[in-house]
Design an enzyme around this catalytic site. Structure first.
Site, PDB file in Angstrom:
ATOM      1  N   ASP A  35     -41.311   8.169 -10.393  1.00  0.00           N
ATOM      2  CA  ASP A  35     -41.332   9.487 -11.041  1.00  0.00           C
ATOM      3  C   ASP A  35     -40.153   9.547 -12.016  1.00  0.00           C
ATOM      4  O   ASP A  35     -39.025   9.218 -11.642  1.00  0.00           O
ATOM      5  CB  ASP A  35     -41.213  10.586  -9.970  1.00  0.00           C
ATOM      6  CG  ASP A  35     -41.553  11.961 -10.516  1.00  0.00           C
ATOM      7  OD1 ASP A  35     -40.928  12.378 -11.517  1.00  0.00           O
ATOM      8  OD2 ASP A  35     -42.434  12.625  -9.951  1.00  0.00           O
ATOM      9  N   VAL A 100     -49.426  17.743 -13.411  1.00  0.00           N
ATOM     10  CA  VAL A 100     -50.221  16.647 -13.984  1.00  0.00           C
ATOM     11  C   VAL A 100     -51.536  16.606 -13.215  1.00  0.00           C
ATOM     12  O   VAL A 100     -51.542  16.468 -11.973  1.00  0.00           O
ATOM     13  CB  VAL A 100     -49.487  15.290 -13.883  1.00  0.00           C
ATOM     14  CG1 VAL A 100     -50.384  14.171 -14.418  1.00  0.00           C
ATOM     15  CG2 VAL A 100     -48.159  15.323 -14.643  1.00  0.00           C
ATOM     16  N   HIS A 104     -52.303  12.681  -7.243  1.00  0.00           N
ATOM     17  CA  HIS A 104     -51.180  11.802  -6.918  1.00  0.00           C
ATOM     18  C   HIS A 104     -50.442  12.336  -5.702  1.00  0.00           C
ATOM     19  O   HIS A 104     -50.482  13.534  -5.417  1.00  0.00           O
ATOM     20  CB  HIS A 104     -50.211  11.664  -8.108  1.00  0.00           C
ATOM     21  CG  HIS A 104     -49.707  12.973  -8.622  1.00  0.00           C
ATOM     22  ND1 HIS A 104     -50.454  13.759  -9.476  1.00  0.00           N
ATOM     23  CD2 HIS A 104     -48.559  13.643  -8.406  1.00  0.00           C
ATOM     24  CE1 HIS A 104     -49.764  14.851  -9.767  1.00  0.00           C
ATOM     25  NE2 HIS A 104     -48.615  14.825  -9.124  1.00  0.00           N
ATOM     26  N   HIS A 106     -46.546  12.314  -3.950  1.00  0.00           N
ATOM     27  CA  HIS A 106     -45.113  12.049  -4.111  1.00  0.00           C
ATOM     28  C   HIS A 106     -44.570  11.448  -2.814  1.00  0.00           C
ATOM     29  O   HIS A 106     -44.820  11.997  -1.728  1.00  0.00           O
ATOM     30  CB  HIS A 106     -44.348  13.352  -4.354  1.00  0.00           C
ATOM     31  CG  HIS A 106     -44.760  14.115  -5.573  1.00  0.00           C
ATOM     32  ND1 HIS A 106     -44.009  14.134  -6.721  1.00  0.00           N
ATOM     33  CD2 HIS A 106     -45.845  14.900  -5.818  1.00  0.00           C
ATOM     34  CE1 HIS A 106     -44.602  14.911  -7.628  1.00  0.00           C
ATOM     35  NE2 HIS A 106     -45.724  15.386  -7.100  1.00  0.00           N
TER      36      HIS A 106
HETATM   37  P1  AMP Z   1     -47.093  17.459  -9.913  1.00  0.00           P
HETATM   38  O1  AMP Z   1     -48.296  17.388 -10.811  1.00  0.00           O
HETATM   39  O2  AMP Z   1     -46.444  18.811 -10.017  1.00  0.00           O
HETATM   40  O3  AMP Z   1     -47.332  17.040  -8.517  1.00  0.00           O
HETATM   41  O4  AMP Z   1     -45.979  16.467 -10.435  1.00  0.00           O
HETATM   42  C1  AMP Z   1     -46.106  15.600 -11.509  1.00  0.00           C
HETATM   43  C2  AMP Z   1     -44.912  14.665 -11.425  1.00  0.00           C
HETATM   44  O5  AMP Z   1     -45.056  13.722 -12.462  1.00  0.00           O
HETATM   45  C3  AMP Z   1     -43.534  15.343 -11.598  1.00  0.00           C
HETATM   46  O6  AMP Z   1     -42.741  15.020 -10.468  1.00  0.00           O
HETATM   47  C4  AMP Z   1     -42.988  14.701 -12.872  1.00  0.00           C
HETATM   48  O7  AMP Z   1     -41.619  14.472 -12.792  1.00  0.00           O
HETATM   49  C5  AMP Z   1     -43.777  13.407 -12.962  1.00  0.00           C
HETATM   50  N1  AMP Z   1     -43.999  12.869 -14.283  1.00  0.00           N
HETATM   51  C6  AMP Z   1     -44.344  13.530 -15.421  1.00  0.00           C
HETATM   52  N2  AMP Z   1     -44.517  12.670 -16.437  1.00  0.00           N
HETATM   53  C7  AMP Z   1     -44.295  11.425 -15.936  1.00  0.00           C
HETATM   54  C8  AMP Z   1     -44.325  10.114 -16.482  1.00  0.00           C
HETATM   55  N3  AMP Z   1     -44.612   9.894 -17.769  1.00  0.00           N
HETATM   56  N4  AMP Z   1     -44.038   9.062 -15.675  1.00  0.00           N
HETATM   57  C9  AMP Z   1     -43.734   9.269 -14.373  1.00  0.00           C
HETATM   58  N5  AMP Z   1     -43.689  10.479 -13.799  1.00  0.00           N
HETATM   59  C10 AMP Z   1     -43.964  11.545 -14.557  1.00  0.00           C
END
Ligand code: AMP
Length: 142
Positions: A35, A100, A104, A106
Site C-alpha cells: 500500500d 478503490v 482487496h 488490507h
Molecule cells: P480502500 O479502498 O479504502 O480499502 O483502500 C484503498 C487503499 O489503496 C488505500 O489504503 C490506499 O492507500 C491504497 N492505494 C491507493 N492507490 C494506490 C496505489 N497506486 N498503489 C498501492 N496502493 C494504493
C-alpha cells in the site's frame, strides 16, 4: 442496486501493468503489493485478478482463492517485520471508507502500543516500500 465494476480503477491498472507497484506475490488468481499510503510498517494489499467492486459482488470462488493468499501473506508479513499481531481490513462502498473499487484486503502488521496511521494518509517513500517488499518476498520464499 450496486454500481457496476469500473475497469479504469487504479488496481485494475496495476493488475494490467499500466502503473507500477511493489509486488510481493502473484499467482494465477491473486496479486499482493505494498500500500503506497501505509497505515503501518509493511501494510500490504491482497487483490484478486477477477474483477469485482468489493465483497458484495464477488464470486465465492474468487473469495476462496483470495483468502488463501491473505493467510499466506499474513504469515509472511508477520515474520518479515517480527510483528506482534496483524490487522485485516476490507471496505465495501463509500460509507465504509472504500476508496478503490476493486476488491482487496488490507494486511497490516501490528506492534504492541503502536496505533494505526490514518486510512489513505501519507505517501511512503518508494525506497522504503521497495525495502519492505523485499523483506516480505524473502519471508514468502522461506
Ligand atoms: P480502500 O479502498 O479504502 O480499502 O483502500 C484503498 C487503499 O489503496 C488505500 O489504503 C490506499 O492507500 C491504497 N492505494 C491507493 N492507490 C494506490 C496505489 N497506486 N498503489 C498501492 N496502493 C494504493
Amino acid at each position: 442496486m450496486a454500481e457496476a465494476y469500473d475497469p479504469g480503477n487504479i488496481f485494475a491498472k496495476i493488475l494490467r501493468g499500466e502503473i507500477p507497484s511493489h509486488r510481493v506475490y502473484e499467482d494465477e488468481a491473486v496479486v499482493a503489493f505494498m500500500d503506497v499510503m501505509p497505515q503501518g510498517t509493511g501494510h500490504t494489499l491482497v487483490v484478486p485478478k477477477a474483477p469485482s467492486r468489493n465483497m458484495l459482488d464477488a464470486d465465492p470462488a474468487t473469495l476462496g482463492a483470495l483468502f488463501a493468499v491473505v493467510q499466506k501473506v499474513a504469515v509472511a508479513v508477520k515474520k518479515a517485520f517480527d510483528a506482534d499481531g496483524l490487522t485485516l481490513m476490507q471496505f465495501n462502498e463509500p460509507a465504509s471508507g472504500q476508496t478503490v473499487y476493486h476488491l482487496h484486503v488490507h494486511v497490516i502488521p501490528r506492534f504492541e502500543g503502536v496505533p494505526l496511521k490514518p486510512h489513505s494518509g501519507q505517501m511512503e517513500k518508494p525506497e522504503v516500500l521497495a525495502e519492505h517488499a523485499g523483506k516480505i518476498r524473502a519471508a514468502l520464499a522461506g
